[in-house]
Design a protein around this motif. Sequence first.
Motif, PDB file in Angstrom:
ATOM      1  N   PHE A   1       1.171  -1.329   0.076  1.00 51.82           N
ATOM      2  CA  PHE A   1      -0.018  -0.372  -0.631  1.00 51.82           C
ATOM      3  C   PHE A   1       1.303   1.623  -0.241  1.00 51.82           C
ATOM      4  O   PHE A   1       1.288   1.502   0.892  1.00 51.82           O
TER       5      PHE A   1
ATOM      6  N   PHE B   1       2.327   1.658  12.993  1.00 48.34           N
ATOM      7  CA  PHE B   1       2.501   1.053  12.225  1.00 48.34           C
ATOM      8  C   PHE B   1       3.980   1.224  12.075  1.00 48.34           C
ATOM      9  O   PHE B   1       4.783   1.252  13.357  1.00 48.34           O
TER      10      PHE B   1
ATOM     11  N   SER C   1     -10.132   2.239  -0.079  1.00 48.34           N
ATOM     12  CA  SER C   1      -8.812   3.364  -0.348  1.00 48.34           C
ATOM     13  C   SER C   1      -7.762   2.770  -1.545  1.00 48.34           C
ATOM     14  O   SER C   1      -7.429   1.589  -0.918  1.00 48.34           O
TER      15      SER C   1
ATOM     16  N   LYS D   1     -11.648   6.172  -3.222  1.00 47.26           N
ATOM     17  CA  LYS D   1     -10.384   7.422  -2.488  1.00 47.26           C
ATOM     18  C   LYS D   1      -9.287   6.800  -3.112  1.00 47.26           C
ATOM     19  O   LYS D   1      -8.639   6.183  -3.487  1.00 47.26           O
TER      20      LYS D   1
ATOM     21  N   LYS E   1      -5.043   8.219  -3.372  1.00 48.73           N
ATOM     22  CA  LYS E   1      -3.917   8.495  -2.937  1.00 48.73           C
ATOM     23  C   LYS E   1      -3.275   9.770  -3.646  1.00 48.73           C
ATOM     24  O   LYS E   1      -2.736   9.390  -5.236  1.00 48.73           O
TER      25      LYS E   1
ATOM     26  N   ASP F   1      -6.552  11.703  -0.616  1.00 46.55           N
ATOM     27  CA  ASP F   1      -5.925  11.616   0.263  1.00 46.55           C
ATOM     28  C   ASP F   1      -4.056  11.829  -0.126  1.00 46.55           C
ATOM     29  O   ASP F   1      -3.887  11.208  -0.487  1.00 46.55           O
TER      30      ASP F   1
ATOM     31  N   ASN G   1      -2.328  13.162   2.509  1.00 47.37           N
ATOM     32  CA  ASN G   1      -1.228  12.810   3.365  1.00 47.37           C
ATOM     33  C   ASN G   1      -0.328  13.655   3.434  1.00 47.37           C
ATOM     34  O   ASN G   1       0.841  13.577   3.897  1.00 47.37           O
TER      35      ASN G   1
ATOM     36  N   ASP H   1      -7.619  14.649   9.088  1.00 46.30           N
ATOM     37  CA  ASP H   1      -7.449  12.920   9.295  1.00 46.30           C
ATOM     38  C   ASP H   1      -6.014  12.997   9.992  1.00 46.30           C
ATOM     39  O   ASP H   1      -6.442  13.205  11.402  1.00 46.30           O
TER      40      ASP H   1
ATOM     41  N   LYS I   1     -10.023   8.124  13.388  1.00 46.27           N
ATOM     42  CA  LYS I   1      -9.974   6.989  12.993  1.00 46.27           C
ATOM     43  C   LYS I   1      -9.711   6.638  14.924  1.00 46.27           C
ATOM     44  O   LYS I   1      -9.161   7.575  15.570  1.00 46.27           O
TER      45      LYS I   1
ATOM     46  N   GLY J   1      -9.159   4.061   8.247  1.00 54.45           N
ATOM     47  CA  GLY J   1      -8.955   3.120   8.611  1.00 54.45           C
ATOM     48  C   GLY J   1      -7.366   2.815   8.386  1.00 54.45           C
ATOM     49  O   GLY J   1      -6.658   3.932   8.398  1.00 54.45           O
ATOM     50  N   MET J   2      -6.653   2.041   9.138  1.00 56.32           N
ATOM     51  CA  MET J   2      -4.911   2.124   9.350  1.00 56.32           C
ATOM     52  C   MET J   2      -4.922   0.012   8.757  1.00 56.32           C
ATOM     53  O   MET J   2      -3.601  -0.016   9.617  1.00 56.32           O
ATOM     54  N   LEU J   3      -5.312   0.195   7.482  1.00 53.57           N
ATOM     55  CA  LEU J   3      -5.324  -1.181   7.056  1.00 53.57           C
ATOM     56  C   LEU J   3      -4.850  -2.736   8.954  1.00 53.57           C
ATOM     57  O   LEU J   3      -4.141  -3.472   9.027  1.00 53.57           O
TER      58      LEU J   3
ATOM     59  N   TYR K   1      -7.535  -7.168   1.948  1.00 51.28           N
ATOM     60  CA  TYR K   1      -6.314  -6.927   2.748  1.00 51.28           C
ATOM     61  C   TYR K   1      -5.160  -7.966   2.975  1.00 51.28           C
ATOM     62  O   TYR K   1      -3.905  -7.827   2.784  1.00 51.28           O
TER      63      TYR K   1
HETATM   64  O1  OSB Z   1      -4.782   8.533   5.364  1.00 47.39           O
HETATM   65  O2  OSB Z   1      -6.155   7.684   5.075  1.00 47.39           O
HETATM   66  C1  OSB Z   1      -5.137   7.275   5.188  1.00 47.39           C
HETATM   67  C2  OSB Z   1      -3.669   3.644   5.765  1.00 47.39           C
HETATM   68  C3  OSB Z   1      -1.889   4.123   5.636  1.00 47.39           C
HETATM   69  C4  OSB Z   1      -2.401   5.307   6.681  1.00 47.39           C
HETATM   70  C5  OSB Z   1      -3.134   6.310   6.352  1.00 47.39           C
HETATM   71  C6  OSB Z   1      -4.054   5.644   5.789  1.00 47.39           C
HETATM   72  C7  OSB Z   1      -4.157   4.755   4.831  1.00 47.39           C
HETATM   73  C8  OSB Z   1      -5.792   4.781   3.939  1.00 47.39           C
HETATM   74  C9  OSB Z   1      -5.955   3.292   4.255  1.00 47.39           C
HETATM   75  O3  OSB Z   1      -6.014   5.550   3.222  1.00 47.39           O
HETATM   76  C10 OSB Z   1      -7.259   3.099   5.136  1.00 47.39           C
HETATM   77  C11 OSB Z   1      -7.564   1.446   5.068  1.00 47.39           C
HETATM   78  O4  OSB Z   1      -7.841   1.057   3.708  1.00 47.39           O
HETATM   79  O5  OSB Z   1      -7.417   1.147   6.706  1.00 47.39           O
END
Ligand code: OSB
Length: 370
Positions: free
Chosen positions: A20, A52, A137, A163, A165, A190, A192, A240, A264, A292-294, A324
């Motif tokens: 990802f 992470f 995402s 969504k 990136k 997104d 980030n 976020d 989150k 989400g945070m995977l 996933y």
């Molecule tokens: O910014 O939302 C985010 C994943 C890891 C860290 C930050 C983000 C994300 C995602 C994926 O966008 C969210 C998911 O599919 O769990």
Amino acid sequence: MIPIKKINLHKLSMKLKNPFSTSFGTLQNKDFFIIEAIDVNNNHGYGESVAFLSPWYTEETVQTNEHIITDFLIDIIRENNISHPDDVNKLFSSIRGNRMAKAAVEGAIWDLYAKQKGITLAEALGGIKTEIDVGISIGIQPTIEDLLNTIHYQLKQGYKRVKLKIKPGVDIELLHEVRKAFPDTPIMADANSAYTLNNVELLKQLDDFDLMMIEQPLAHDDIINHAKLQKEINTPICLDESIHSYEDARKAIELGSCKIINIKIGRVGGLTEAKRIHDLCRENDVAVWCGGMLEAGVGRAHNIALTTLPQFNLPGDTAGSVHYWEQDIITPEVTANDGLIHVPDKPGIGYDIDWKAMKHYTINKITFDF
Ligand code: OSB
Ligand code: MG
């Protein structure tokens, strides 16, 4: 609450099916903790840590989570009487920050509480929905063609919004191609935190693509510049990384830094704080969705329960497990059909731990007897 007699910390290592990629790098290996809180009647509650391996999203890591949980948070739980999971939020306020560590432990206690009461976690939180809307995402792809194919595939799975990136250099042209191929799809982007106010002319061009929102375009710690940017663009800003608490949300709303908030559970320190932010957004007509945070299955189940609250009025990032993992750690796995996840009706998180899968992914286990 019925007293806790033991907490187990299961450390797991899982590999995402697909790497990802975001503006700050690529992630494939996911190490995390499953916190298991067991009461004297042998009810089991589960929480999942979402930090992470490296500190690019927030300052927390898997290792800092382990340190804070084992050296501080467990003792706080052991030394205090907890009559409701909301108490945990107050008790943990003696420790600064470290919100993902706190959320993992608090989450196990919320699940345990719901199971003690014989109600779903969603009910315990005051949720009202029996099914929730979900989107997908999609990480940065090697080529635009890969991205278009992935979007096509995910839309066929029924996800309600896509969504994407973006980052400097992988933005306007990409959105142009995506919009051309998918003229009517609800799309958001997104960043980030990849842009600055120097990019304001570029960010204004986002308005051409009819995006649902732009998520966290600017620095993680700058709600002032987000407020300035929101005045310059029509695309709604969603925050976020900037929102860690009720107080952050209050300030961002007051400044006009965003029109939407991605909640989150881990980023804000747990379900109690998530609910407070939700309620604040509801009072202020700010739209909310669950980020989400995977996560593996336990974290996914917590997201689903939270999303049953009424102000979660936009599709979240909690897609089905199959997106996933080869094999998730819960049974049944989370499934999304036509962009909907049916909220389970069994007590607590509503999914069972798949102990065979848990064992497969477990690196070690630490037990704390009370
Ligand atoms: O910014 O939302 C985010 C994943 C890891 C860290 C930050 C983000 C994300 C995602 C994926 O966008 C969210 C998911 O599919 O769990
Ligand atoms: Mg984000």
